[in-house]
Scaffold this active site. Structure first.
Site, PDB file in Angstrom:
ATOM      1  N   SER A 140       0.862  -1.173   0.000  1.00 56.27           N
ATOM      2  CA  SER A 140       0.000   0.000   0.000  1.00 56.27           C
ATOM      3  C   SER A 140       0.899   1.223   0.000  1.00 56.27           C
ATOM      4  O   SER A 140       2.084   1.147   0.374  1.00 56.27           O
ATOM      5  CB  SER A 140      -0.882   0.005   1.263  1.00 56.27           C
ATOM      6  OG  SER A 140      -1.506   1.263   1.459  1.00 56.27           O
ATOM      7  N   TYR A 184      -1.925  -0.495  10.604  1.00 61.11           N
ATOM      8  CA  TYR A 184      -2.001  -0.781   9.170  1.00 61.11           C
ATOM      9  C   TYR A 184      -0.713  -0.366   8.469  1.00 61.11           C
ATOM     10  O   TYR A 184      -0.161  -1.108   7.643  1.00 61.11           O
ATOM     11  CB  TYR A 184      -3.200  -0.055   8.562  1.00 61.11           C
ATOM     12  CG  TYR A 184      -3.419  -0.350   7.092  1.00 61.11           C
ATOM     13  CD1 TYR A 184      -3.998  -1.547   6.687  1.00 61.11           C
ATOM     14  CD2 TYR A 184      -3.053   0.569   6.116  1.00 61.11           C
ATOM     15  CE1 TYR A 184      -4.205  -1.823   5.346  1.00 61.11           C
ATOM     16  CE2 TYR A 184      -3.252   0.306   4.767  1.00 61.11           C
ATOM     17  CZ  TYR A 184      -3.824  -0.896   4.385  1.00 61.11           C
ATOM     18  OH  TYR A 184      -4.016  -1.163   3.043  1.00 61.11           O
TER      19      TYR A 184
END
Length: 256
Positions: A143, A156
């Site tokens: 990501s 995350y």
């Protein structure tokens, strides 16, 4: 693009979003798909979509944080199709938004268990088979949060930095054995995950598009299909000199 006719491709978390778009793209290129997800209805729907388009696919339920599930997943792919040529480790969760000091331990543990440990276990099982088979390709889903920080998303962010680290190490360790490992780093993509983050961040006052479009230099969030196109290309022979690459697909987000 070089086709995938006769090749077997495993995509985790392919019951929706980027995983589903990737499975559909591979199937359109002629691959035999192993669709996997923890959510059975979504995975079975992806398989049905592939079948309706004339492709080949099977579904296997798996929790990527469980060693036994991952081992069975790779074994099932080989049992069904005789080989495993390409893998896409896409399964992941976003968790809860909160400043680091306010994050709950169970939120951190859940995110790391799925995103980091899940990728680790999948890499192990896939690489072990590909070593015996003489090679293969793996694409991990990282990501832009693996490249930069995002306030409120410490667990995350940590998990996706871990995915990038594992990608680089696996590439260095197994490139000479014919296993190409790379990672893609999506920015804002029109998925359930982004909808969840927008709901948390704005208490439902804004959609994911309204919240994220202005933050991307291209002026919009991306589609799952745009990420899938990159994943499939990285898995193809056209990307034969790509190894250990960490490739943003983010509408220019990290260029700012």
């Amino acid at each position: 693009m070089a086709g995938f006719s006769g090749k077997t491709v495993l995509v985790t978390g392919s019951g929706a979003g980027i995983g589903r778009a990737t499975a559909l793209k591979f199937a359109a290129e002629g691959a035999n798909l192993v669709v996997s997800d923890i959510h059975v209805p979504g995975g079975e729907e992806t398989v049905a979509m592939i079948h309706s388009a004339g492709g080949k696919a099977m579904f296997q339920h798996a929790d990527v944080s469980r060693l036994a599930d991952v081992a069975a997943l790779v074994a099932g792919a080989v049992d069904q199709y005789g080989q495993l040529d390409c893998a896409v480790n896409n399964a992941g969760i976003e968790g809860k938004i909160a400043p680091l000091a306010d994050q709950a331990e169970d939120n951190f543990d859940a995110i790391m268990r799925i995103n980091a440990k899940g990728t680790y276990l999948c890499l192990q099982a896939e690489i072990r088979h590909m070593l015996q088979a003489g090679g293969g390709t793996i694409v991990n889903l990282a990501s832009v949060a693996g490249l930069i920080g995002f306030p409120g998303l410490s667990p995350y962010v940590a998990s996706k930095h871990a995915v990038i680290g594992m990608t680089k190490n696996a590439a260095l360790e197994y490139g000479k054995a014919g296993i190409r490992v790379n990672a893609v780093c999506p920015g804002g993509i029109d998925t359930r995950m982004l909808d969840s983050l927008a709901e948390q961040a704005t208490s439902g006052a804004q959609s994911s598009s309204q919240m994220m479009d202005p933050l991307h230099p291209l002026g919009r969030i991306g589609t799952p299909e745009e990420v899938a196109n990159l994943i499939v290309w990285l898995s193809s022979s056209e990307a034969s000199y790509m190894l250990g690459a960490i490739v943003p697909v983010d509408g220019g987000y990290v260029a700012q």
